[in-house]
Design an enzyme around this catalytic site. Structure first.
Site, PDB file in Angstrom:
ATOM      1  N   ARG A  37     -33.058  37.344 -27.080  1.00 15.12           N
ATOM      2  CA  ARG A  37     -34.084  36.487 -26.848  1.00 15.12           C
ATOM      3  C   ARG A  37     -33.979  35.212 -27.507  1.00 15.12           C
ATOM      4  O   ARG A  37     -34.376  34.148 -27.304  1.00 15.12           O
ATOM      5  CB  ARG A  37     -35.461  36.935 -27.122  1.00 15.12           C
ATOM      6  CG  ARG A  37     -36.758  36.097 -26.558  1.00 15.12           C
ATOM      7  CD  ARG A  37     -37.807  37.118 -26.760  1.00 15.12           C
ATOM      8  NE  ARG A  37     -39.256  36.311 -26.226  1.00 15.12           N
ATOM      9  CZ  ARG A  37     -40.072  35.582 -26.945  1.00 15.12           C
ATOM     10  NH1 ARG A  37     -40.216  35.502 -28.185  1.00 15.12           N
ATOM     11  NH2 ARG A  37     -41.200  34.851 -26.338  1.00 15.12           N
ATOM     12  N   ILE A  63     -41.727  30.008 -23.309  1.00 20.06           N
ATOM     13  CA  ILE A  63     -41.462  31.424 -23.249  1.00 20.06           C
ATOM     14  C   ILE A  63     -42.617  32.327 -23.379  1.00 20.06           C
ATOM     15  O   ILE A  63     -42.995  32.321 -24.558  1.00 20.06           O
ATOM     16  CB  ILE A  63     -40.023  31.800 -23.974  1.00 20.06           C
ATOM     17  CG1 ILE A  63     -39.646  33.200 -23.586  1.00 20.06           C
ATOM     18  CG2 ILE A  63     -40.322  31.589 -25.430  1.00 20.06           C
ATOM     19  CD1 ILE A  63     -38.160  33.318 -24.288  1.00 20.06           C
ATOM     20  N   SER A  64     -42.803  33.176 -22.450  1.00 24.51           N
ATOM     21  CA  SER A  64     -43.759  34.345 -22.540  1.00 24.51           C
ATOM     22  C   SER A  64     -43.507  35.301 -23.822  1.00 24.51           C
ATOM     23  O   SER A  64     -42.474  35.342 -24.113  1.00 24.51           O
ATOM     24  CB  SER A  64     -44.040  35.119 -21.335  1.00 24.51           C
ATOM     25  OG  SER A  64     -44.336  34.396 -20.601  1.00 24.51           O
ATOM     26  N   GLN A  65     -44.649  35.996 -24.401  1.00 25.30           N
ATOM     27  CA  GLN A  65     -44.314  36.860 -25.468  1.00 25.30           C
ATOM     28  C   GLN A  65     -43.639  37.878 -24.942  1.00 25.30           C
ATOM     29  O   GLN A  65     -43.964  38.413 -23.683  1.00 25.30           O
ATOM     30  CB  GLN A  65     -45.614  37.256 -25.996  1.00 25.30           C
ATOM     31  CG  GLN A  65     -46.411  38.057 -25.172  1.00 25.30           C
ATOM     32  CD  GLN A  65     -48.067  38.311 -25.616  1.00 25.30           C
ATOM     33  OE1 GLN A  65     -48.807  37.620 -25.325  1.00 25.30           O
ATOM     34  NE2 GLN A  65     -48.100  39.370 -26.597  1.00 25.30           N
ATOM     35  N   PRO A  66     -42.918  38.712 -25.698  1.00 29.49           N
ATOM     36  CA  PRO A  66     -41.966  39.862 -25.287  1.00 29.49           C
ATOM     37  C   PRO A  66     -42.833  40.919 -24.522  1.00 29.49           C
ATOM     38  O   PRO A  66     -42.533  41.230 -23.361  1.00 29.49           O
ATOM     39  CB  PRO A  66     -41.363  40.415 -26.593  1.00 29.49           C
ATOM     40  CG  PRO A  66     -41.495  39.232 -27.395  1.00 29.49           C
ATOM     41  CD  PRO A  66     -42.767  38.177 -27.332  1.00 29.49           C
TER      42      PRO A  66
END
Length: 215
Positions: A37, A63-66
């Protein structure tokens, strides 16, 4: 940071943020463990790459959280050979996770600079089964339809009809829906026998999906 440290941070992310919650698919967990990431994030915030938070990637996008990436991926039950449409390429990270799972990915990004950056990152990391297009996500990718699954990573106020049309019978679409000024819900849309069913999964917060042509 040393390569080994990144590996350790990914392992911690999988154990603390994903496995300890409700991510059960071993394939999805493995993809999250393997896809780097930090390569999809600007250097200024790379040290936060494996924290449980969204991060800025430029152009007022994130970017979205994992956890959200893993959750949305798990909802479509990805399998090798599946043809997946993604709306909202952003950094390219979600597309990389899908490609790692063996999916053939077609991903659309409204902002040309982000589309090009994602293309470069994906090429550098050798994710060959990802096709990136700069375009209006509301239109989908009709010449490649139908798709086994669709993942939308920006929120329209209503589900775009074109995307429902481009979903294969038996397919699933996961999409956040709602205005940025009100509560959004992540929904799972299933098409079966021409019938469309929709289920709300959780409240979320995504950037808006914008209906306009690429400039």
């Amino acid at each position: 940071m040393k390569a080994q440290n990144w590996v350790q941070l990914r392992e911690r992310m999988v154990n603390d943020q994903l496995r300890s919650r409700d991510i059960r698919s071993s394939n999805v967990l493995n993809a999250m463990r393997e896809v780097p990431r930090h390569h999809f994030i600007p250097e200024t915030v790379q040290h936060l790459a494996y924290d449980d938070r969204p991060l800025p990637i430029g152009m007022d996008q994130t970017i979205s959280q994992p956890y959200i990436v893993a959750f949305m991926t798990e909802q479509i039950q990805p399998k090798p050979g599946m043809k997946v449409l993604e709306i909202g390429t952003g950094s390219g990270y979600q597309a990389a996770v899908l490609a790692h799972l063996g999916c053939k990915v077609f991903t659309i990004e409204l902002i040309p600079e982000l589309a090009q950056r994602a293309t470069n990152t994906l090429h550098h990391l050798k994710y060959e089964d990802v096709n990136v297009r700069a375009g209006n996500g509301f239109l989908g990718w009709p010449e490649e339809a139908p798709f086994d699954a669709i993942i939308v990573t920006a929120a329209p106020e209503e589900i775009p009809p074109n995307l429902i049309d481009q979903l294969k019978d038996g397919g699933k679409m996961v999409i956040p829906v709602g205005s940025v000024s009100s509560l959004q819900y992540l929904k799972i849309v299933t098409k079966k026998g021409g019938h469309i069913s929709t289920e709300s999964l959780m409240p979320v917060r995504f950037v808006p999906m914008i209906d306009r042509d690429v400039e």
